[in-house]
Scaffold this motif. Sequence first.
Motif, PDB file in Angstrom:
ATOM      1  N   SER A 173      42.979  40.438  35.964  1.00 55.79           N
ATOM      2  CA  SER A 173      41.622  40.556  36.073  1.00 55.79           C
ATOM      3  C   SER A 173      41.026  40.402  34.580  1.00 55.79           C
ATOM      4  N   ASP A 204      43.609  33.028  37.046  1.00 55.47           N
ATOM      5  CA  ASP A 204      44.603  33.882  36.492  1.00 55.47           C
ATOM      6  C   ASP A 204      45.617  33.355  35.585  1.00 55.47           C
ATOM      7  N   GLY A 356      37.914  47.166  42.976  1.00 54.55           N
ATOM      8  CA  GLY A 356      38.415  45.814  42.849  1.00 54.55           C
ATOM      9  C   GLY A 356      38.575  45.228  44.307  1.00 54.55           C
ATOM     10  N   PHE A 377      37.176  42.125  41.761  1.00 57.15           N
ATOM     11  CA  PHE A 377      37.897  41.896  40.786  1.00 57.15           C
ATOM     12  C   PHE A 377      39.325  41.669  41.036  1.00 57.15           C
ATOM     13  N   ASN A 378      40.063  42.482  42.030  1.00 55.06           N
ATOM     14  CA  ASN A 378      41.402  42.044  42.408  1.00 55.06           C
ATOM     15  C   ASN A 378      41.571  40.856  43.174  1.00 55.06           C
ATOM     16  N   GLN A 380      39.270  37.901  42.685  1.00 55.91           N
ATOM     17  CA  GLN A 380      37.964  37.275  42.304  1.00 55.91           C
ATOM     18  C   GLN A 380      37.797  35.977  42.768  1.00 55.91           C
TER      19      GLN A 380
END
Length: 444
Positions: A173, A204, A356, A377-378, A380
């Motif tokens: 993240s 990522d 997340g 956000f985990n 995204q």
Amino acid sequence: MIDQTRVTMSISIRLLLWLYECLWYLALPVALIRLYWKGRRLPGYRQHVAERFGFYSCQKTSNLIWLHAVSVGETRAAAPLVEALIASGKTILLTHMTPTGRATGQQIFEQHLKSGCLQQVYLPYDVSWAVNAFYRYFSPQIGLIMETEVWPTLVLSAKRHKIPTILVNARLSNRSAKRAASFGAIATYIYQSFTKILAQTGLDAKRYQSLHLNNVLVTGNLKFDVAANSSQVNEALLLRKELNAGMQIVCAASTREGEEELIVAAWQKLKQDHPDLKNICLLIVPRHPQRFDDVYALLTKSFPQVARKSLLKTNADLATAINQQGILLGDSMGEMSFYYALSDFVVMGGSLQPLGGQNFIEACALGRPIILGQHTFNFQQAGIDVIDAEAGLRVDGIEGLSQAMGLLFLNHELKEAMSTNALDFANQHTGATQKILAIVQASH
């Protein structure tokens, strides 16, 4: 001058790693107390404690591929890769940190455990003597670490033991990238010690590369390759035939602390705003089993009829509970395919609070529209993509959640269109398993 800088950096890294090891020694008594304390609700925390210190009694197997999946989510995500590795003739050592992860592995890989193709243990705490004992005992050919579980001693000791390690299904993240960058050269040193970092998405990968890494590849997200449990899906479809005509169910899946209160409030507002909306049922499935009793107590304070799945012994009992249009608590482990197939759409837990988000991909693969909160956000990129694919709705707060549930309950054409989009979204992102498998086979 350059050599002097490198020497200074090397000394700084060694000093930081030494301090890290010292902190672990101070933390070990606390870790033991924590195991005992958490064992009050989950007895698994008090089992196999010696393994957490590098002491193992299981039979050794040669030519192992070691895969670390810290808990439930990572274990489920690893399933297609484990199956592919075993199909290619490999023997797997599967490690965990939580008893729920271990129990999930026992359930998913029951046949492989019986055949000896797979064995399970706990990963030791990240102190050098325990980690070295783990490597000496098992001598894996290669180590595959799922997603974000980067322990400095574990990674660096593998390098010293000449065991290649790959960070698989890796995600990072924006917040974690900034935190890693604040550690400077030592973060780069640790991440660069992986043979490869196989990122879920290009975003990522860019975050990993911002740490000055040159070992990053994009291979996709294994979670798109996880197959639903067909027997659970069939069971759910049979159960739906026993429900009242027009019955609709929303599943609040993998909910976490603080989210059930929001869902209850949104449900109450939905009922207040649409008093004529009949034949609807709310199914809540908490993420962690130790919270089942607490969530049940919360629900009984707000609703006159609350049923527990674990107490309903037959499909007829379960159908009766749903037809009463009350609240159903999904207090069972390993049945998410059943819950998703039973439902018409899904509110994804972990996203309503800043946690997340939890994995919504399996629900999409079963054609279930998704309602997401603001905090994913985990997941995204997947969260952005599922909204862009018109397979999900993004909501904010109790009002937004209530309106989204009402929209999907009342607008059947929209719900069906989103269901088709969810299936397309899931199918378009498969293929990570074969990419990762090829890299693993070429790395040892």
